[in-house]
Design a protein around this motif. Structure first.
Motif, short mmCIF file in Angstrom:
data_model
loop_
_atom_site.label_atom_id
_atom_site.label_comp_id
_atom_site.label_asym_id
_atom_site.label_seq_id
_atom_site.Cartn_x
_atom_site.Cartn_y
_atom_site.Cartn_z
N GLU A 85 1.05 -1.31 0.31
CA GLU A 85 0.05 0.61 0.01
C GLU A 85 1.09 1.42 -0.03
N HIS A 86 1.91 1.03 1.10
CA HIS A 86 2.57 2.06 0.61
C HIS A 86 4.22 2.07 0.86
N THR A 88 8.08 3.47 0.53
CA THR A 88 9.00 4.37 1.13
C THR A 88 10.14 4.73 0.31
N VAL A 90 14.16 6.38 0.21
CA VAL A 90 15.63 7.09 0.98
C VAL A 90 16.56 7.51 0.55
N ASP A 103 15.91 16.24 -0.27
CA ASP A 103 16.72 15.13 0.37
C ASP A 103 16.48 13.83 0.30
N GLN A 105 13.88 11.81 0.22
CA GLN A 105 13.02 11.22 0.58
C GLN A 105 11.77 10.78 0.19
N VAL A 106 11.08 10.17 -0.08
CA VAL A 106 9.72 10.47 -0.27
C VAL A 106 9.06 9.79 -0.15
N GLY A 107 7.79 8.94 0.64
CA GLY A 107 6.80 8.14 0.87
C GLY A 107 5.47 8.52 0.24
N ARG A 108 4.81 7.64 -0.45
CA ARG A 108 3.41 7.84 -1.28
C ARG A 108 2.47 6.23 -1.42
N LEU A 109 1.39 6.49 -1.11
CA LEU A 109 0.81 5.25 -1.68
C LEU A 109 1.02 4.51 -2.65
N GLU A 112 -0.65 6.13 -6.11
CA GLU A 112 -0.36 7.15 -6.94
C GLU A 112 0.45 6.64 -7.92
N HIS A 137 5.17 -1.21 2.69
CA HIS A 137 4.07 -1.39 4.27
C HIS A 137 2.58 -2.15 3.56
N ALA A 141 -0.66 -0.48 7.91
CA ALA A 141 0.56 -0.60 8.45
C ALA A 141 1.13 -2.35 8.81
N ARG A 144 5.59 -4.69 7.20
CA ARG A 144 7.07 -4.18 6.37
C ARG A 144 8.19 -4.50 6.24
N MET B 105 12.00 12.71 6.58
CA MET B 105 10.50 12.54 5.20
C MET B 105 9.38 13.46 4.86
N ASP B 108 2.99 13.25 3.08
CA ASP B 108 2.28 12.83 1.79
C ASP B 108 0.74 13.17 1.78
N VAL B 111 -1.31 10.14 2.19
CA VAL B 111 -1.60 9.43 3.68
C VAL B 111 -2.11 9.50 4.40
N TRP B 115 -5.44 8.36 6.84
CA TRP B 115 -4.96 7.51 7.79
C TRP B 115 -5.73 8.62 8.97
#
Lengths: 429, 170
Positions: A85-86, A88, A90, A103, A105-109, A112, A137, A141, A144, B105, B108, B111, B115
């Motif tokens: 689902e998610h 991350t 880095v 930087d 670092q990116v985290g998204r569903l 998308e 994840h 959640a 992992r 980080m 988003d 996200v 939640w």
């Protein structure tokens, strides 16, 4: 960890839920169920979405060869990611590579799309991209995967070719075909003169106006058009000054490489044969050639050259094998005696040599920690005095020295070299 | 030099810190004010939880809060328990979001939105249970209800334990 593991969030939800329900049952306290019911629900939903597939991740660059300042995408390729689902991602920072997000670092569903990183190399050379960590994840959640290390790809960054165009003709064209006006007469389009007709002259060369006036056939003569050989000698013995990338301050090697790229592109575009010789640790060399593929090879060699002093560097080994009809362009900050001596030798041989001074105005030496700054400054000043002497001696020998200033830098000098090439000379041996 | 955490991450850590404290102090609304040492203990655990959202400090602080609720309000079924549940769920959801990546980080928006909805959805279980418990409170107790409840809790624990043991084997 290339396997799914329960997250701390799931264990927290389950422990809190079980503790609350158990205590409520044991001690008859329904308020504990009120407090922990959301955790029981969250834990149960985390367990329900237990993953079954083993995902595989990798990264892929849209372009592995770029010019300075250009941008590309580093894409995350995710296979067997049905449970994910998610995502991350880095990425570690790399020297002279700008990233977006800044930087890394990116985290998204995942719904998308996998998160991509925008990369833009800011300086020529081989750029090793930093290692990346990717973590996945499941829904709610509960589990992992990772983080696992991926990436570490290499990017070849070609020097940016400053807009450069010279209208000057080559001093000693000596080839088969090309656009430069030759010293000899031949079949071309550049008017050279009119002379009486001789057996063998082409009839279409007859100038009828002059023939009627002179009462004898006269023909127009033209200059042949030939290509020229250009040898680029790049001094990669050391880098002086601080490089700020494509838009920042330029070091001596930045100026050298970018100028060499611009000159190479100009001459290749004009159909000349261009060769490259790098005086550095790698001793890279590219033979004479022309065309787009050859230009790519030249730029790639410039991007991948190794900097430093080679073993056994002396003037004997610095024989560039230059023949007549070749223009030699030496790009150097002229801080090494060997380069100055080799240049002077070529000038004495009667070759048209042009020195492009690539020492930035505010360049300062890189000083090792613990060095007395006063002493270092004194040494640097002495070196610059020696450099001025070398440049002065080259000028005395008739070798033009110009500071690289982009377009038009070498026009005037090339004109003068071309004029000088028409005159008879005595060669020193 | 590691990047500094953004505003979103700081807000998450603040929620993780405040959630257990709000849940603990909610008993004060019905006259059971926690002792200073207990507040200090929960605050210390909450700080550790906020700093390390993946650590067991989160479980520890929540268990302490639950224990306080069970001990301080014997046989009490107050609506303030829903406020305490909201505090705990908020801290849990914020910790989930914070544990998705490094502390620096950026968050988003999608996200966070997902939640927020999930947190609100599971939190609905709390007033629902409170309402059911309030309605059934004065009803006569069927024989064996507590034994059945205990058995259900045991089975749930067993299922969870088995699930954990199978963890990592898809």
């Amino acid at each position: 960890m290339k396997e799914w593991r329960a997250t701390s969030s799931l264990s927290r939800a389950l422990v809190v839920g079980v503790f609350g329900v158990g205590a409520a049952v044991l001690f008859g306290e329904p308020v504990l169920v009120v407090l922990t019911a959301p955790f029981v629900l969250a834990g149960a939903l985390g367990l329900v979405h237990r993953p079954t597939a083993a995902p595989r991740v990798s990264t892929r660059l849209d372009h592995v060869a770029l010019h300075e300042g250009q941008g590309t995408l580093s894409r995350l390729v995710l296979l067997e990611g049905d449970d994910v689902e998610h995502v991350t991602r880095v990425a570690a920072a790399s020297a002279y590579v700008a990233m977006h997000p800044a930087d890394g670092q990116v985290g998204r569903l995942l719904g998308e799309g996998p998160p991509d990183l925008e990369l833009s190399p800011r300086r020529w050379g081989r750029r090793m991209l930093g290692e990346e960590k990717v973590g996945l994840h499941t829904r709610w959640a509960g589990y992992r995967w990772g983080p696992v290390s991926v990436g570490g790809q290499e990017m070849r960054v070609l020097p940016v070719t400053a807009p450069f165009d010279s209208r000057a003709e080559a001093p000693q064209p000596l080839g088969v075909v090309g656009v430069h006006r030759s010293r000899r007469l031949g079949d071309g389009s550049e008017f050279a003169g009119i002379r009486p007709f001789q057996v063998g002259d082409r009839l279409r060369r007859i100038n009828w106006r002059v023939s009627l006036r002179a009462d004898a056939l006269h023909v127009e003569t033209t200059r042949a058009e030939e290509d020229s050989g250009v040898l680029l000698v790049v001094d990669a013995l050391a880098d002086h000054g601080r490089s700020g990338g494509a838009e920042g301050a330029a070091s001596s090697l930045d100026l050298t490489v970018r100028a060499a790229a611009a000159i190479a592109e100009h001459h290749v575009r004009n159909g000349d044969r261009v060769s490259l010789r790098v005086v550095g640790r790698g001793g890279e060399r590219v033979g004479y050639g022309s065309g787009k593929a050859h230009l790519r090879m030249l730029l790639g060699t410039l991007a991948g050259m190794r900097i430093g002093e080679p073993r056994g560097l002396d003037t004997e080994t610095m024989q560039f094998g230059v023949t007549g009809g070749t223009v030699v362009v030496v790009l150097s900050p002229m801080l090494a005696e060997s380069i100055g001596t080799a240049t002077a030798t070529m000038v004495r041989r009667g070759l048209p040599v042009l020195v492009i001074d690539t020492l930035p105005p505010g360049a300062a030496p890189a000083v090792a920690d613990g060095t007395d700054p006063v002493l270092a400054d004194l040494a640097w000043r002495m070196r610059k005095v020696e450099r001025e002497q070398v440049l002065g001696r080259l000028s005395t020998l008739g070798c033009p020295v110009v500071t690289w200033r982009g377009p038009g830098t070498v026009d005037d000098v090339m004109h003068r070299l071309a004029r000088r090439a028409q005159q008879p000379r005595v060669r020193a041996r | 030099m590691s990047p500094r955490p953004g505003a979103g991450q700081l807000v998450l850590r603040l929620l993780v810190l405040l959630g257990p404290l709000v849940a603990l102090l909610a008993t004060g609304l019905v006259g059971a004010v926690p002792a200073d040492w207990l507040i200090a203990l929960v605050a210390a655990l909450a700080v550790a939880f906020a700093a390390m959202p993946d650590s067991p400090f989160g479980t520890a602080v929540m268990v302490v809060v639950l224990a306080w609720w069970g001990i301080s309000l014997r046989d009490g079924l107050h609506p303030e328990a829903v406020i305490a549940a909201a505090g705990l769920v908020t801290a849990h959801v914020a910790a989930v979001l914070a544990s998705y990546g490094p502390g620096s980080m950026p968050l988003d928006r999608a996200v966070v939105g997902l939640w927020a909805v999930r947190g609100a959805a599971v939190l609905l279980a709390s007033p629902a249970v409170w309402a059911v418990a309030t309605v059934l409170r004065d009803q006569p107790e069927p024989p064996g209800i507590w034994v059945a409840g205990l058995a259900a809790a045991f089975v749930a624990t067993l299922v969870a334990a088995v699930s954990f043991q199978l963890d990592g084997r898809p």
